[in-house]
Design an enzyme around this catalytic site. Structure first.
Site, PDB file in Angstrom:
ATOM      1  N   TRP A 233       0.857  -1.185   0.000  1.00 17.77           N
ATOM      2  CA  TRP A 233       0.000   0.000   0.000  1.00 17.77           C
ATOM      3  C   TRP A 233       0.889   1.230   0.000  1.00 17.77           C
ATOM      4  O   TRP A 233       1.835   1.312   0.777  1.00 17.77           O
ATOM      5  CB  TRP A 233      -0.931   0.061   1.223  1.00 17.77           C
ATOM      6  CG  TRP A 233      -1.660   1.376   1.247  1.00 17.77           C
ATOM      7  CD1 TRP A 233      -2.713   1.738   0.470  1.00 17.77           C
ATOM      8  CD2 TRP A 233      -1.332   2.532   2.049  1.00 17.77           C
ATOM      9  NE1 TRP A 233      -3.064   3.041   0.725  1.00 17.77           N
ATOM     10  CE2 TRP A 233      -2.248   3.555   1.679  1.00 17.77           C
ATOM     11  CE3 TRP A 233      -0.365   2.803   3.017  1.00 17.77           C
ATOM     12  CZ2 TRP A 233      -2.218   4.826   2.266  1.00 17.77           C
ATOM     13  CZ3 TRP A 233      -0.326   4.068   3.594  1.00 17.77           C
ATOM     14  CH2 TRP A 233      -1.259   5.060   3.221  1.00 17.77           C
TER      15      TRP A 233
ATOM     16  N   GLU B 262      -3.149  -3.154  -2.272  1.00 16.55           N
ATOM     17  CA  GLU B 262      -4.301  -2.576  -1.564  1.00 16.55           C
ATOM     18  C   GLU B 262      -4.705  -1.258  -2.234  1.00 16.55           C
ATOM     19  O   GLU B 262      -3.870  -0.381  -2.445  1.00 16.55           O
ATOM     20  CB  GLU B 262      -3.918  -2.313  -0.102  1.00 16.55           C
ATOM     21  CG  GLU B 262      -5.035  -1.670   0.724  1.00 16.55           C
ATOM     22  CD  GLU B 262      -4.627  -1.402   2.179  1.00 16.55           C
ATOM     23  OE1 GLU B 262      -3.424  -1.486   2.497  1.00 16.55           O
ATOM     24  OE2 GLU B 262      -5.526  -1.113   2.994  1.00 16.55           O
TER      25      GLU B 262
ATOM     26  N   LYS C 110      -7.090   2.343  -2.592  1.00 18.73           N
ATOM     27  CA  LYS C 110      -7.635   3.372  -1.704  1.00 18.73           C
ATOM     28  C   LYS C 110      -8.229   4.502  -2.533  1.00 18.73           C
ATOM     29  O   LYS C 110      -7.666   4.888  -3.546  1.00 18.73           O
ATOM     30  CB  LYS C 110      -6.524   3.901  -0.796  1.00 18.73           C
ATOM     31  CG  LYS C 110      -7.030   4.829   0.291  1.00 18.73           C
ATOM     32  CD  LYS C 110      -6.035   4.952   1.419  1.00 18.73           C
ATOM     33  CE  LYS C 110      -6.571   5.909   2.469  1.00 18.73           C
ATOM     34  NZ  LYS C 110      -5.729   5.972   3.644  1.00 18.73           N
TER      35      LYS C 110
ATOM     36  N   ASP D 284      -9.535  -3.018   1.780  1.00 22.73           N
ATOM     37  CA  ASP D 284      -9.682  -2.450   3.124  1.00 22.73           C
ATOM     38  C   ASP D 284     -11.035  -1.750   3.105  1.00 22.73           C
ATOM     39  O   ASP D 284     -11.279  -0.890   2.250  1.00 22.73           O
ATOM     40  CB  ASP D 284      -8.527  -1.456   3.355  1.00 22.73           C
ATOM     41  CG  ASP D 284      -8.571  -0.754   4.701  1.00 22.73           C
ATOM     42  OD1 ASP D 284      -9.666  -0.305   5.094  1.00 22.73           O
ATOM     43  OD2 ASP D 284      -7.522  -0.624   5.340  1.00 22.73           O
TER      44      ASP D 284
ATOM     45  N   HIS E 298     -11.662   1.971   2.486  1.00 15.67           N
ATOM     46  CA  HIS E 298     -11.074   2.605   1.311  1.00 15.67           C
ATOM     47  C   HIS E 298     -12.005   2.782   0.127  1.00 15.67           C
ATOM     48  O   HIS E 298     -11.562   2.837  -1.013  1.00 15.67           O
ATOM     49  CB  HIS E 298      -9.839   1.813   0.879  1.00 15.67           C
ATOM     50  CG  HIS E 298      -8.710   1.923   1.849  1.00 15.67           C
ATOM     51  ND1 HIS E 298      -7.448   1.487   1.588  1.00 15.67           N
ATOM     52  CD2 HIS E 298      -8.666   2.451   3.104  1.00 15.67           C
ATOM     53  CE1 HIS E 298      -6.662   1.716   2.625  1.00 15.67           C
ATOM     54  NE2 HIS E 298      -7.381   2.294   3.563  1.00 15.67           N
TER      55      HIS E 298
ATOM     56  N   HIS F 183      -8.374  -6.086   4.725  1.00 19.44           N
ATOM     57  CA  HIS F 183      -8.081  -5.304   5.921  1.00 19.44           C
ATOM     58  C   HIS F 183      -9.441  -4.937   6.473  1.00 19.44           C
ATOM     59  O   HIS F 183     -10.187  -4.194   5.828  1.00 19.44           O
ATOM     60  CB  HIS F 183      -7.329  -4.012   5.575  1.00 19.44           C
ATOM     61  CG  HIS F 183      -5.847  -4.189   5.541  1.00 19.44           C
ATOM     62  ND1 HIS F 183      -4.984  -3.151   5.279  1.00 19.44           N
ATOM     63  CD2 HIS F 183      -5.072  -5.282   5.763  1.00 19.44           C
ATOM     64  CE1 HIS F 183      -3.736  -3.606   5.342  1.00 19.44           C
ATOM     65  NE2 HIS F 183      -3.770  -4.884   5.629  1.00 19.44           N
TER      66      HIS F 183
ATOM     67  N   ASP G 238     -12.340   7.150   5.985  1.00 18.86           N
ATOM     68  CA  ASP G 238     -11.378   6.103   6.369  1.00 18.86           C
ATOM     69  C   ASP G 238     -10.724   6.456   7.706  1.00 18.86           C
ATOM     70  O   ASP G 238      -9.533   6.704   7.780  1.00 18.86           O
ATOM     71  CB  ASP G 238     -10.334   5.997   5.247  1.00 18.86           C
ATOM     72  CG  ASP G 238      -9.265   4.963   5.525  1.00 18.86           C
ATOM     73  OD1 ASP G 238      -9.611   3.906   6.071  1.00 18.86           O
ATOM     74  OD2 ASP G 238      -8.092   5.215   5.212  1.00 18.86           O
TER      75      ASP G 238
ATOM     76  N   ASP H 206     -10.384   4.667  10.434  1.00 23.02           N
ATOM     77  CA  ASP H 206      -9.697   3.596  11.152  1.00 23.02           C
ATOM     78  C   ASP H 206     -10.071   3.514  12.630  1.00 23.02           C
ATOM     79  O   ASP H 206      -9.199   3.381  13.496  1.00 23.02           O
ATOM     80  CB  ASP H 206      -8.182   3.709  10.952  1.00 23.02           C
ATOM     81  CG  ASP H 206      -7.783   3.230   9.563  1.00 23.02           C
ATOM     82  OD1 ASP H 206      -7.973   2.039   9.287  1.00 23.02           O
ATOM     83  OD2 ASP H 206      -7.311   4.055   8.756  1.00 23.02           O
TER      84      ASP H 206
ATOM     85  N   ASP I 220      -7.030  -3.771  10.459  1.00 17.88           N
ATOM     86  CA  ASP I 220      -6.223  -2.575  10.213  1.00 17.88           C
ATOM     87  C   ASP I 220      -6.967  -1.338  10.705  1.00 17.88           C
ATOM     88  O   ASP I 220      -7.855  -0.832  10.031  1.00 17.88           O
ATOM     89  CB  ASP I 220      -5.921  -2.448   8.703  1.00 17.88           C
ATOM     90  CG  ASP I 220      -5.119  -1.185   8.398  1.00 17.88           C
ATOM     91  OD1 ASP I 220      -4.503  -0.632   9.321  1.00 17.88           O
ATOM     92  OD2 ASP I 220      -5.121  -0.755   7.220  1.00 17.88           O
TER      93      ASP I 220
HETATM   94  C1  RNT Z   1      -3.842   2.973   4.846  1.00 15.09           C
HETATM   95  C2  RNT Z   1      -3.931   1.509   4.585  1.00 15.09           C
HETATM   96  C3  RNT Z   1      -2.767   0.698   5.071  1.00 15.09           C
HETATM   97  C4  RNT Z   1      -2.271   1.120   6.436  1.00 15.09           C
HETATM   98  C5  RNT Z   1      -1.304   0.168   7.087  1.00 15.09           C
HETATM   99  C6  RNT Z   1      -0.639   0.772   8.258  1.00 15.09           C
HETATM  100  O1  RNT Z   1      -4.993   3.626   4.572  1.00 15.09           O
HETATM  101  O2  RNT Z   1      -5.113   1.006   5.096  1.00 15.09           O
HETATM  102  O3  RNT Z   1      -3.091  -0.643   5.030  1.00 15.09           O
HETATM  103  O4  RNT Z   1      -3.318   1.345   7.314  1.00 15.09           O
HETATM  104  O5  RNT Z   1      -0.429  -0.298   6.159  1.00 15.09           O
HETATM  105 ZN    ZN Z   2      -5.392  -1.074   5.143  1.00 16.52          ZN
END
Ligand code: RNT
Ligand code: ZN
Length: 418
Positions: free
Chosen positions: A184, A225, A227, A259, A262, A286, A294, A296, A326
Site C-alpha cells: 500500500w 491494496e 484506496k 480495506d 477505502h 483489511h 477512512d 480507522d 487494520d
Molecule cells: C492505509 C492503509 C494501510 C495502512 C497500514 C498501516 O490507509 O489502510 O493498510 O493502514 O499499512
Molecule cells: Zn489497510
C-alpha cells in the site's frame, strides 16, 4: 445458570434450525485472524523518530503507548491473552529491530532485522504477515514513492519492496505459515492532477519490478491494496480500486487486498467479496471501521463487520480469504483496542458459522422472499451471546464483561508507569 448450561440450551435452539454449534466453534477456533502490531504505538515503528506521514493519521494521545520492541511485544501479549482462537501477527517494515548502534535504511533491510519478530511468532505458534512501509520516511517525495517521476525515488522504494519480499519469504520459511505481504502506498495528489495515467503507469512498472524478486508463491502472498483517497491526497490516488484490481487480475500470484475503509461511504466490501471470489483464487482483507471516512476506528460488532464475515463463511471461502485487521485509535487504551477489535471479528465469524446459511439460500432460490426476510430477522435474536461466552470459557479468555477489568489492571500496573 452456568455458562455451560446456557450453552446447552442455546445449542438445542440452534440445532432445531439445523446448526451444529459444536462444529461451528471447532471451525472458529482454527480461523486465523491477523493482528496488526501498529495499533500498539500509533503506526510509528522503530526506524525513525518522526511523526506518521503519508496519507494516514492517528488522533488522540492516550497514555501508555509502546515505545520499544519489548513494550510493544508485551502489550501484544496482553492483547493476545484476551483473544480466543487462532491469531497471526501483522508487522510493518518500520518495525525492524536493530542491534544497539545499528541502523539499516528501508532499502537495505534484511531478514535478520526481523529475527526477534520471528522468535516472537514461533514461540506463540503463530504466522507472520508483512508490509513494506512506503510512508513516514524522507524518501517519500511530494507524497510519492513507487509512482514518483523521479527515478531515484522509485529505485529506493523498489529496493525496499524487494527487500520485503525476501523478508516475507524468510517469515514463511521460519514459521511454516504463508506470509501475506501487502503493498500500500499513499501516492496521490491533493488537487486536480494534470496527468492521471503517468503515475499509474510508473506505479505498475514499479510493482512489477518488486514482484520480479524471486519468491515461492505458496509461501509469499503479495497483495495490492487500493484506496479512494488519503489525507492530503484527496483528489487522486495512484492505487485506485480499478488500478489494483486490474493489476492483481493480470499478475499471477498477486492478490487484491480490500480495506473496507477505502471505498466511497455507501460501497460495501461485503458485496465485493463474492464478486471477487468468482474470479480470484485468493483475496485478502483489511477489516476496519470507517466512521464517515477512512477513520480507522476500532472494529466493533456492527452490521458491515457481520456481513463481511457472513460472505466469507457462506461463500465457503475460509481457505481463500486472508483476514487481517487494520485500524489505529490513539484516543483509548490500545490493548483494549486490539482485543475488542479482534473479538468483534471473531464474534462476526461465529455468528456467520451459526447461521443456517444453506436453508436461507434455499429460500432465496425458491423465491420465498417474505419468509427469507422474516427468518433473517428472527436469526438476529438467536442466543449468540451464550455460544460466545461458552467459547471464551473454553478458550480460557476473559468474557466480555471481564475484559475491561483485565485491561484496567494492565494499564495501572504497566502502561501508566511508562
Ligand atoms: C492505509 C492503509 C494501510 C495502512 C497500514 C498501516 O490507509 O489502510 O493498510 O493502514 O499499512
Ligand atoms: Zn489497510
Amino acid at each position: 445458570m452456568t455458562t455451560s448450561e446456557r450453552y446447552a440450551s442455546a445449542k438445542e435452539m440452534f440445532a432445531s434450525l439445523g446448526v451444529d454449534t459444536d462444529a461451528a466453534l471447532e471451525t472458529l477456533r482454527k480461523i486465523p485472524v491477523s493482528m496488526h502490531c501498529w495499533q500498539g504505538d500509533d503506526v510509528i515503528g522503530f526506524d525513525h523518530d518522526g511523526p506518521l506521514t503519508g496519507g494516514i493519521q492517528t488522533t488522540g494521545d492516550y497514555p501508555g503507548k509502546a515505545r520499544t520492541p519489548q513494550e510493544l511485544m508485551a502489550d501484544m501479549d496482553k492483547a493476545i491473552s484476551l483473544v480466543p482462537g487462532k491469531k497471526k501477527i501483522n508487522i510493518h517494515a518500520c518495525y525492524a529491530i536493530f542491534e544497539e548502534g545499528e541502523f539499516a535504511d528501508r532499502n537495505r533491510l534484511e531478514p535478520r532485522h526481523f529475527a526477534k519478530w520471528v522468535e516472537f511468532a514461533k514461540e506463540r505458534g503463530m504466522g507472520l504477515d508483512f508490509n513494506p512501509t512506503f510512508f513516514s520516511h524522507p524518501m517519500v517525495k511530494d507524497g510519492l514513492t513507487l509512482s514518483s517521476p523521479d527515478p531515484e525515488v522509485r529505485k529506493f522504494w523498489i529496493e525496499h519492496g524487494k527487500a520485503c519480499i525476501r523478508i516475507s519469504q524468510y517469515f514463511a520459511e521460519e514459521t511454516g505459515i504463508p506470509c501475506v505481504m501487502n503493498i500500500w502506498t499513499g501516492d496521490g495528489f491533493k488537487d486536480v492532477p494534470a496527468d492521471r495515467m503517468g503515475p499509474r503507469m510508473r506505479y505498475k512498472e514499479s510493482i512489477e519490478a518488486i514482484l520480479a524478486e524471486p519468491f515461492d508463491k505458496t509461501k509469499v502472498k503479495p497483495c495490492v491494496e487500493s484506496k479512494v483517497f488519503g489525507i492530503g491526497v484527496e483528489s487522486y490516488t495512484a492505487g485506485s480500486a480499478e488500478f489494483t484490481l486490474s493489476f492483481a487480475a493480470t499478475h499471477e500470484g498477486c492478490l487484491p487486498l480490500m480495506d473496507n475503509g477505502h471505498y466511497h461511504p455507501t460501497e460495501v466490501v461485503s458485496d465485493k467479496i463474492p464478486a471477487m471470489l468468482c474470479f480470484y483464487p485468493e483475496i485478502a482483507l483489511h477489516v476496519t471501521r470507517g466512521v464517515r471516512w477512512d477513520s480507522d476506528h476500532v472494529l466493533i460488532l456492527d452490521d458491515e463487520t457481520r456481513e463481511i464475515a457472513k460472505e466469507i463463511v457462506r461463500c465457503d471461502a475460509l481457505e481463500r480469504v486472508y483476514i487481517a485487521l487494520d485500524y489505529f485509535d490513539a484516543s483509548i487504551n490500545r490493548v483494549s483496542a486490539w482485543a475488542v477489535g479482534m473479538r468483534s471479528f471473531q464474534k462476526s465469524l461465529m455468528m456467520a458459522l451459526c447461521t443456517p446459511n444453506a436453508a436461507l439460500k434455499k429460500l432465496q432460490d425458491e423465491s420465498r422472499f417474505t419468509e427469507l426476510m422474516a427468518t433473517q430477522e428472527a436469526i438476529k435474536m438467536l442466543p449468540f451471546g451464550d455460544v460466545w461466552n461458552y467459547y471464551c470459557e473454553q478458550c480460557n479468555v476473559a468474557g466480555d464483561f471481564d475484559l475491561f477489568g483485565e485491561v484496567q489492571k494492565y494499564e495501572e500496573e504497566v502502561l501508566l508507569k511508562r
